[in-house]
Design a protein around this motif. Structure first.
Motif, short mmCIF file in Angstrom:
data_model
loop_
_atom_site.label_atom_id
_atom_site.label_comp_id
_atom_site.label_asym_id
_atom_site.label_seq_id
_atom_site.Cartn_x
_atom_site.Cartn_y
_atom_site.Cartn_z
N TYR A 1 36.11 3.26 -38.76
CA TYR A 1 36.35 1.81 -38.77
C TYR A 1 37.85 1.51 -38.84
O TYR A 1 38.36 0.66 -38.10
CB TYR A 1 35.63 1.16 -39.94
N LEU B 1 41.80 -10.31 -43.72
CA LEU B 1 41.29 -10.58 -45.06
C LEU B 1 42.36 -11.10 -46.00
O LEU B 1 42.05 -11.66 -47.06
CB LEU B 1 40.66 -9.31 -45.65
N PRO C 1 27.32 -10.37 -42.64
CA PRO C 1 27.77 -9.73 -41.40
C PRO C 1 28.47 -10.71 -40.47
O PRO C 1 29.41 -10.34 -39.75
CB PRO C 1 26.46 -9.20 -40.79
N PRO D 1 34.44 -11.12 -47.26
CA PRO D 1 33.24 -11.52 -46.50
C PRO D 1 31.97 -11.02 -47.18
O PRO D 1 31.92 -9.89 -47.67
CB PRO D 1 33.45 -10.85 -45.14
N VAL E 1 40.10 -8.96 -38.17
CA VAL E 1 39.65 -9.81 -39.28
C VAL E 1 40.73 -9.76 -40.36
O VAL E 1 40.93 -8.71 -40.98
CB VAL E 1 38.30 -9.35 -39.85
N ASN F 1 42.97 -5.10 -44.82
CA ASN F 1 42.53 -5.32 -43.44
C ASN F 1 42.03 -4.06 -42.75
O ASN F 1 41.33 -4.16 -41.73
CB ASN F 1 43.67 -5.93 -42.62
N PRO G 1 30.21 -4.02 -38.98
CA PRO G 1 30.17 -3.97 -40.45
C PRO G 1 29.10 -3.02 -40.98
O PRO G 1 29.14 -2.64 -42.15
CB PRO G 1 29.87 -5.42 -40.84
N ASP H 1 30.47 -12.96 -41.20
CA ASP H 1 31.87 -13.16 -41.62
C ASP H 1 32.80 -12.13 -40.97
O ASP H 1 34.03 -12.30 -41.03
CB ASP H 1 31.99 -13.06 -43.14
N TRP H 2 32.24 -11.07 -40.40
CA TRP H 2 33.03 -10.03 -39.76
C TRP H 2 33.08 -10.22 -38.24
O TRP H 2 33.49 -9.32 -37.52
CB TRP H 2 32.46 -8.64 -40.07
N PRO I 1 34.17 -2.21 -44.43
CA PRO I 1 33.41 -3.16 -45.26
C PRO I 1 32.63 -2.50 -46.39
O PRO I 1 32.57 -3.01 -47.50
CB PRO I 1 32.48 -3.83 -44.25
#
Length: 588
Positions: free
Chosen positions: A467, A485, A495, A492, A483, A448, A524, A497-498, A452
């Motif tokens: 990030y 994960l 983009p 993902p 997000v 998490n 991302p 998906d983020w 990305p």
């Protein structure tokens, strides 16, 4: 991100050479010695110190020339060779060239050229490693702790009961076999190169007695000691040339990644220990953490104050070179960085086991802090994020990216200062000099907090750590990661998906603009994130001021209270207005 700063002192290899050579009872000196301690810092770092000794065979017409040519030419060509050549390959090429030259001269048929046969031994001290190349019966030895250790084997044998004869030397055959070995040096080591006129009559104990305890810190002192050793050999009955070259290691630099890798992968992984067990003088007091990958112990050692932390890898990974490289990297990073916000790993001590000992960092993890502070304001989290950013800058200024920043890897001191305690996933520019074992693996633990681009196998940058810092900031404010994960079947791929949830749904009390600030740092696309952590912190500082102003009444009245409260207030206000109007009409 931020401009590099010279925060850490750079240690360099320091050593001194001194030697002596004499014909002894013979009319001609067939021995030769040569060496160089570079004067420039760059050459010392790139090439190191070279010491050579050669002993031409007494029956060779030009063996004295062969000895002189070999030591002078080897040292000169070594410093002229490309820096990219590994020491072993470089030395092999140089000796092959010398052997080809001598062999060609010996087969030329010219009395002025033939008879060029010599033994040869060289020491190359580079970084923390000593390299030895050897052919013949000259010797290399090491004096450490009063004990003389022989490093080379003589290439000589007796035939039909006669005297010893050389079996290998430069110039005898067209092809040669050269012995090579390397070992880790220690500050204070004394290395010796001797011809058989010295070690042929003086035993190891006698040589050690001659040298041990003497002041050997300068060239003059080493030259005097070498002369005393050679004269002792002559006094003991040596009937050969006598030569000795001494190399004293005064100070060592930080080890390179390659050295750390080679040393650590050669060590055995210790078995799982329990309180009361001991390893190299360290007594296990408590098992702090155990996982399938590693075990962390609280340890102490007799004669030392306080407690330390000992981390050892699991035997499940003894054949996993990639994991062992990561473990060696963690140690290298911890020893190279000297900063109060990064856990310090103690200098390496000789051991047959693979582990490291680090300082015991007291305090609560950032994860514990978050559990005790479920809904902090921006003014509360800002100092913690600023301290964590300062710790990350330490890595970035050293050309490193942490890649695995998460609440479990951060300890908060009583004053709120953040200290990073785990760096097994750090990406180092110089790590490319070690061949990676297989495909790159993701950092251990939760996905998490990983950027990305790192999850998709791209090279990490300081913005990747930014990030991770943004994920921690979001979780501190919202109580959960933006997000998750861990709940998804696959990573993902787009983009979209983020996409971030609405922070205001969980924290309506946060100032307007908080979502936008965090969305930028959690983009991302690394190019869309702030260029420096200072930009992110400045945006948070601005939000904090606005939130503070709200507590002092500058927030408009219509933004206070819930929607239900305002609907009720509207009905009551309307009823009161109607009643007041009726009363006024009645009076009229």
């Amino acid at each position: 991100m931020d401009e590099p700063a010279n925060l850490f002192p750079k240690r360099a290899l320091k050593g001194v050479l001194g030697g002596w050579s004499h014909a002894g009872v013979k009319p001609r000196n067939d021995d030769a010695i040569a060496g160089k301690v570079p004067g420039s810092a760059w050459e010392m770092q790139a090439k190191g110190i070279v010491a050579c000794i050669a002993d031409g065979i007494s029956t060779g017409r030009n063996s004295d020339k062969a000895a002189q040519i070999s030591v002078i030419q080897f040292a000169r060509d070594y410093y002229s060779a490309p820096e990219s050549w590994p020491v072993r390959d470089c030395a092999g090429r140089l000796l092959t060239a010398l052997n080809s030259w001598f062999h060609a001269q010996n087969r030329s048929g010219s009395p002025e050229a033939e008879g060029q046969v010599t033994t040869f031994t060289a020491l190359i001290a580079r970084s923390q490693t000593l390299h030895v190349v050897h052919i013949g019966d000259t010797r290399a030895s090491r004096l450490r702790g009063g004990r003389l250790q022989r490093l080379t084997e003589d290439h000589a044998a007796r035939f039909m009961g006669g005297p010893e004869a050389l079996t290998r030397a430069l110039g005898i055959e067209s092809d040669i076999r050269v012995d090579y070995l390397s070992e880790a040096m220690a500050a204070g080591d004394l290395y010796l190169l001797t011809s058989d006129g010295v070690h042929g009559v003086l035993g190891g104990a006698e040589i050690a007695q001659q040298l041990d305890g003497a002041p050997l810190e300068t060239q003059a002192e080493l030259e005097a000691a070498a002369r005393r050793l050679c004269e002792a050999a002559l006094a003991a009955g040596s009937n050969d040339n006598v030569s000795c070259l001494l190399l004293r290691v005064l100070e060592l630099p930080a080890e390179t990644l390659t050295e750390a890798h080679d040393r650590l992968t050669a060590q055995a992984i210790p078995p799982r220990m329990v309180p009361g067990n001991r390893i190299d003088g360290w007594e296990v007091m408590e098992v702090l953490h155990a996982s399938p990958r590693s075990t962390v112990y609280l340890v102490r050692r007799a004669g030392e104050e306080g407690v330390q932390v000992l981390k050892a890898p699991s035997r499940n990974f003894e054949d996993n070179l990639h994991y062992l490289e990561g473990f060696s990297l963690e140690q290298w990073v911890g020893r190279r960085i000297a900063h109060p916000q990064v856990m310090k790993i103690r200098p390496h001590e000789d051991s047959r086991f693979l582990y490291y000992v680090a300082e015991h960092v007291e305090g609560q993890t950032l994860r514990d802090w978050m559990g005790r502070n479920p809904a902090p304001g921006i003014a509360t989290v800002l100092p913690l994020l600023g301290s964590l950013a300062a710790a990350l800058r330490v890595f970035h200024r050293m050309g490193m990216v942490h890649r695995d920043l998460k609440p479990e890897n951060v300890i908060l001191g009583p004053d709120g200062t953040a200290k990073i305690i785990d760096f097994g996933s750090v990406q180092v520019s110089g790590f490319r000099e070690i061949a990676r074992a297989g495909a790159e693996e993701l950092p251990e633990g939760s996905l998490n907090y990983i950027a990305p681009e790192v999850l998709t196998g791209q090279e990490a940058t300081p913005r990747s750590d930014l990030y991770s810092l943004g994920v921690i900031a979001w979780e501190m404010l919202a109580g959960r990661v933006p997000v998750d994960l861990e709940t998804r079947a696959r990573l993902p791929a787009r983009p979209a998906d983020w996409a971030l949830p609405q922070l205001a749904e969980r924290r309506p009390d946060l100032p307007e603009g908080t979502q936008a600030v965090l969305a930028r740092v959690l983009s991302p696309d690394p190019a869309q994130r702030p260029r420096a952590m200072s930009e992110f912190l400045a945006d948070l500082q601005d939000l904090s001021r606005r939130q503070g102003a709200g507590r002092h009444g500058s927030v408009p009245l219509f933004r206070r209270g819930s929607a239900g409260f305002w609907r009720l207030w509207a009905l009551v206000s309307t009823a009161l207005a109607v009643l007041l109007a009726l009363l006024l009409l009645g009076r009229l």
